[in-house]
Design an enzyme around this catalytic site. Sequence first.
Site, short mmCIF file in Angstrom:
data_model
loop_
_atom_site.label_atom_id
_atom_site.label_comp_id
_atom_site.label_asym_id
_atom_site.label_seq_id
_atom_site.Cartn_x
_atom_site.Cartn_y
_atom_site.Cartn_z
N PHE A 1 0.84 -1.20 0.00
CA PHE A 1 0.00 0.00 0.00
C PHE A 1 0.87 1.25 0.00
CE2 PHE A 1 -2.04 3.50 2.34
CZ PHE A 1 -3.10 3.73 1.49
N LEU B 1 3.38 -1.12 4.23
CA LEU B 1 2.71 0.18 4.25
C LEU B 1 3.73 1.30 4.04
CD1 LEU B 1 0.31 -0.18 7.32
CD2 LEU B 1 -0.27 -0.41 4.91
N GLU B 2 3.53 2.10 2.99
CA GLU B 2 4.33 3.30 2.78
C GLU B 2 3.36 4.45 2.89
OE1 GLU B 2 5.43 6.52 1.59
OE2 GLU B 2 5.46 5.77 -0.46
N LEU B 3 3.41 5.14 4.05
CA LEU B 3 2.41 6.15 4.37
C LEU B 3 3.00 7.56 4.26
CD1 LEU B 3 0.88 4.22 7.40
CD2 LEU B 3 0.27 4.05 4.99
#
Length: 632
Positions: A311, A334-336
């Site tokens: 994501f 997760l790369e937020l």
Amino acid sequence: MDAIISLMLHPVITMKFGAGEDAKEGINFVYPLTAFVAFGTYLVYDRYQTKHNRAVPFEYAAPPPADPKWEALPIKHANLESHLENPDVMPAMNVPGCRYITSFDPATGLHIGTFLADDEAVIQNKINLAATAQETWKETTFTQRRRVIRSLMKWLVDNQDVCARVACRDTGKTLIDAALGEILTTCSKMEWLIDHGEKALRPEKRAGNLMLSYKKSEVHFEPLGVVAGIVSWNYPLHNAWSPILASIFAGNGVVLKCSEHVIWSTTWFVGAITECLRICGHDPELVQVVCCYPEQADALTRSPDIKHITFIGSETVGRKIAVAATEHLTPVTLELGGKDPAVILSGTDLKKWASLWMRGVFQNMGQNCIGIERLIVHASQYDDLHEIFAERVPKLRAGSVMAPTQEGYVSTVDCGSMISGDRFQALSRIIQTAEEGGANITGEGGRYNHVYLENGYYFTPTVVGPVDPSMEIAQQELFAPIALLMPYDTIDEAVEIANGTRYGLGASVFGPDQEKCLKIAKRLECGMVSINDFGVFYMNQDLPFGGTKYSGYGRFGGPEGLRSLTNPKAIMVDRWPTFIQTSIPRVMDYPLRSLYQSWEFSSGLVRFLYADGWRARLRGLFALVQAARKSG
């Protein structure tokens, strides 16, 4: 290749370190001969390496909206779904009861297309199609996979102008932002996969120990099956291709869910991959594109048939995906968000690095996860830095490279539009709050009403400073063309400011002393740091990419990212199966003859293998031999 490089370097070394007339004469003779041999060897090597792995050329038609002269119905500022009330933007075959997604150019407001949103049944069907294709694909060789990647790279390089315009049309970015963020980064990804992907996924030998010295240990990286990529809109080419390329190179099928903002461009970009697969003799159904409203996304994130989720997006959505993935214990990367700092040490030549900081802040209109959001500068140089930005930022020209000019050529602009105007009010409020708190504002700090692109989503590039770490603007990810200037007095204070947010994605440190910069870089709470540079860690695709804290977890990029898309399976085999294999001594065999002797044997074995000192180990060996003899 090492030998070739050595041959090529030999004359250079001779020229540098040789002495006297003999050395010069040697150079005159050795240099052309060495160069000839090295070049010939390289050609042979290249021919050997690519004999069965050359790129397969293919054609893929450019869509009409990629032409700057293309015209369409303009859409006024509104939310996406309200456009569907206009019958002129609906497709000819309008199916009652179905939901549609409107796609338009955010820089001009021109309507690009209206697309049928996927529902749960369609999403599941796409997962099934990818799963069927993956059954065959997982048996392909690395040579076959490299050929697909190499063919895609040739196509992208040959068609980079069209690809850049497609990205510009759907996001409002400039051609330069597309070249840097879409084309270069994607080519770097493909180059790494071609040159190093197989090495990362080949069976890997692992160390053993004394007890298992007769065994060989290996880790095999096997495909997972069908994986999902759920990606953001800011880089529609790269954010789509990057997870797809890594996934298929690892032997997986992939279902990519794109943002509703970029369904038009993403569908076309992924279509090039499916066409390449077909031309190379593989099932094009291996790669699927999903675009749906949030209510239908659970069909992907909660599917038992999805074996991994990558994501890229906001923290809010990332949390929902992580929760949904727990239903079937699906692993997630997760790369937020980020609030990346640039720590500028005292004595830094500000004019030398000003252009780099301008690019770091304003590239892609600040809509860049590793863009510089905070310039942390020593108090003694704050005024100078503020003057530089206050002088340069107002000169930035906003506009659309896809809007035809009177001369028929693409106009020169520095900044494109933002993806939408949904956040304009919130951004203006947070800037105003900072001003009320004592910060000076350079720029309007709000919506920019373009002279002839009245339907475009433009935001004025803005400079805010001095910014206190306690201000809301210093803590919240802006994802906008806003430069924050934050002064500090001591190194410890600079580090505290840099680490003082919930985010920890990227960072950079600038200063005249590289060793000092490195020491500070090690103190920063983040996943990646550039020294006297900005964002270059992503151009080296051998490095893992990702963050810490609320910027997410897991990594994509590099061997770590590629391996995360596989099942690492440990395998042990006998080193000399004819001579020695595992057997159970009588003293340990069921049913046990004597618990006491069995314990003496096992405890002696532990002392023999792990006791501190050779004397203790010999005593352990003697004990286990004695126990074995008594049981016999």
